[in-house]
Write a protein that holds these residues in place. Structure first.
Motif, PDB file in Angstrom:
ATOM      1  N   ARG A   1     -40.222  68.716 -78.449  1.00  0.00           N
ATOM      2  CA  ARG A   1     -39.826  67.813 -79.526  1.00  0.00           C
ATOM      3  C   ARG A   1     -38.321  67.868 -79.796  1.00  0.00           C
ATOM      4  O   ARG A   1     -37.709  66.844 -80.083  1.00  0.00           O
ATOM      5  CB  ARG A   1     -40.626  68.125 -80.794  1.00  0.00           C
TER       6      ARG A   1
ATOM      7  N   LEU B   1     -43.411  56.342 -75.659  1.00  0.00           N
ATOM      8  CA  LEU B   1     -43.889  57.654 -76.097  1.00  0.00           C
ATOM      9  C   LEU B   1     -42.782  58.672 -75.877  1.00  0.00           C
ATOM     10  O   LEU B   1     -42.332  58.880 -74.752  1.00  0.00           O
ATOM     11  CB  LEU B   1     -45.138  58.026 -75.284  1.00  0.00           C
ATOM     12  N   CYS B   2     -42.338  59.313 -76.953  1.00  0.00           N
ATOM     13  CA  CYS B   2     -41.202  60.233 -76.839  1.00  0.00           C
ATOM     14  C   CYS B   2     -41.338  61.363 -77.865  1.00  0.00           C
ATOM     15  O   CYS B   2     -41.407  61.105 -79.073  1.00  0.00           O
ATOM     16  CB  CYS B   2     -39.895  59.476 -77.062  1.00  0.00           C
TER      17      CYS B   2
ATOM     18  N   SER C   1     -44.004  73.517 -77.429  1.00  0.00           N
ATOM     19  CA  SER C   1     -44.149  72.254 -78.161  1.00  0.00           C
ATOM     20  C   SER C   1     -42.870  71.924 -78.926  1.00  0.00           C
ATOM     21  O   SER C   1     -42.426  70.769 -78.946  1.00  0.00           O
ATOM     22  CB  SER C   1     -45.332  72.331 -79.132  1.00  0.00           C
TER      23      SER C   1
ATOM     24  N   SER D   1     -43.847  63.361 -78.421  1.00  0.00           N
ATOM     25  CA  SER D   1     -45.177  63.485 -79.026  1.00  0.00           C
ATOM     26  C   SER D   1     -45.916  64.703 -78.485  1.00  0.00           C
ATOM     27  O   SER D   1     -45.718  65.105 -77.334  1.00  0.00           O
ATOM     28  CB  SER D   1     -46.012  62.232 -78.755  1.00  0.00           C
TER      29      SER D   1
ATOM     30  N   TRP E   1     -50.585  67.360 -91.388  1.00  0.00           N
ATOM     31  CA  TRP E   1     -49.758  66.466 -90.582  1.00  0.00           C
ATOM     32  C   TRP E   1     -50.444  65.115 -90.473  1.00  0.00           C
ATOM     33  O   TRP E   1     -51.663  65.071 -90.307  1.00  0.00           O
ATOM     34  CB  TRP E   1     -49.564  67.055 -89.182  1.00  0.00           C
TER      35      TRP E   1
ATOM     36  N   ASN F   1     -42.966  64.489 -73.245  1.00  0.00           N
ATOM     37  CA  ASN F   1     -44.064  64.633 -74.193  1.00  0.00           C
ATOM     38  C   ASN F   1     -44.939  65.818 -73.815  1.00  0.00           C
ATOM     39  O   ASN F   1     -44.802  66.392 -72.731  1.00  0.00           O
ATOM     40  CB  ASN F   1     -44.914  63.357 -74.216  1.00  0.00           C
TER      41      ASN F   1
ATOM     42  N   ARG G   1     -38.880  60.224 -70.545  1.00  0.00           N
ATOM     43  CA  ARG G   1     -39.858  60.363 -71.630  1.00  0.00           C
ATOM     44  C   ARG G   1     -40.484  61.746 -71.519  1.00  0.00           C
ATOM     45  O   ARG G   1     -41.176  62.046 -70.550  1.00  0.00           O
ATOM     46  CB  ARG G   1     -40.946  59.302 -71.523  1.00  0.00           C
TER      47      ARG G   1
ATOM     48  N   LEU H   1     -49.795  65.399 -78.091  1.00  0.00           N
ATOM     49  CA  LEU H   1     -51.090  64.734 -78.198  1.00  0.00           C
ATOM     50  C   LEU H   1     -52.222  65.762 -78.134  1.00  0.00           C
ATOM     51  O   LEU H   1     -52.389  66.443 -77.121  1.00  0.00           O
ATOM     52  CB  LEU H   1     -51.238  63.717 -77.065  1.00  0.00           C
TER      53      LEU H   1
END
Length: 280
Positions: A167, A239-240, A163, A242, A259, A183, A181, A244
């Motif tokens: 990021r 969306l960049c 993760s 992220s 958060w 994610n 992109r 989810l």
């Protein structure tokens, strides 16, 4: 129509994603250890190189997107195996495919993380750092201190690390700047063969059923696949970087106030430095 690479496409959520993309008319280059167009063992450097090369040959140098769903759970009981597949099996393939992704128009990448990245307490920080430094031996060494719980922490630390890798890299010139992109999606307990195997163990089943899921029950692989397809669509253009969470509310139950949060005072200097760098 587009061309996508999907790892872990022979079962579970990876298979559900591959089926939905194929049904929509897209070309799917499926990657797995068995029963796939590209068969490769992602737990070894040689297997990862082989998978990366074969996909590039099949896509002709242009890849519209990738879904990194291959993964090994704690039930495997092998710390090194979990580390190699869950982290290096994502990072090394994506780094090899990045030029092909950049050659496409607004390529989309979805990496499978997990809500274990935020709900497992006391994950050794040295293990996470070992992943991000690309040192699997450091990861294995760091996890020895937790004894028989090492597979659980190996899984959680691999998902935290992947993760963070998403990021950190998503916003860089080589990724966002190249029109890619990047994610992640973080499922909770989804009824896949991996979870079924865990539920077959009385001890693991007891722990899984005690775990808080505010809406109750388990997720459905098809529903998670719908989220992935959505993230690959034009709706994901903005969306960049992220992560989810699609986990029935578990992450929110544990961390409702964690958060989002503002920039703490001690990080203000580095925050302003990054702002200046971006303006250049």
């Amino acid at each position: 129509m587009s061309t996508y690479a999907v790892t872990g496409a022979s079962s579970g959520m990876g298979r559900a994603v591959a089926e939905k993309l194929t049904a929509a008319g897209h070309t799917v280059i499926d990657v797995d250890i068995v029963d796939a167009t590209v068969t490769a063992d992602l737990s070894t450097p040689l297997g990862r190189r082989s998978a990366a090369t074969k996909v590039l040959e099949l896509c002709g140098g242009t890849l519209d997107g990738a879904v990194m769903a291959a993964g090994v759970g704690p039930a495997a009981g092998n710390v090194r195996l979990i580390a190699e597949v869950n982290y290096f099996g994502v990072v090394e393939l994506l780094e090899a495919w990045r030029p092909a992704l950049a050659a496409a128009d607004k390529a989309k990448v979805v990496v499978f993380s997990s809500n274990s990245s935020s709900t497992v307490p006391m994950v050794p920080g040295r293990a996470v750092r070992g992943f991000l430094e690309g040192d699997v031996d450091k990861v294995v060494k760091a996890l020895k201190i937790v004894g028989k719980q090492a597979p659980t922490f190996a899984y959680a630390s691999s998902k935290i690390a992947i993760s963070r890798w998403v990021r950190r890299n998503a916003v860089l010139p080589d990724w966002a700047g190249a029109g890619i992109r990047l994610n992640a999606i973080a499922p909770g307990a989804v009824l896949t063969p991996l979870l079924e195997k865990q539920l077959a163990s009385p001890d693991e089943a007891k722990a899984i059923k005690r775990f808080p899921v505010p809406i109750g029950g388990f997720g459905n692989a098809g529903q998670l696949a719908d989220w992935v397809v959505f993230m690959l669509s034009e709706a994901g253009d903005f969306l960049c970087g992220s992560v989810l969470f699609v986990d029935g509310g578990s992450d929110a139950w544990f961390r409702a106030d964690d958060w989002p949060r503002g920039v703490p005072a001690w990080r203000l200097r580095s925050y302003m430095k990054r702002m200046r760098e971006f303006r250049r």
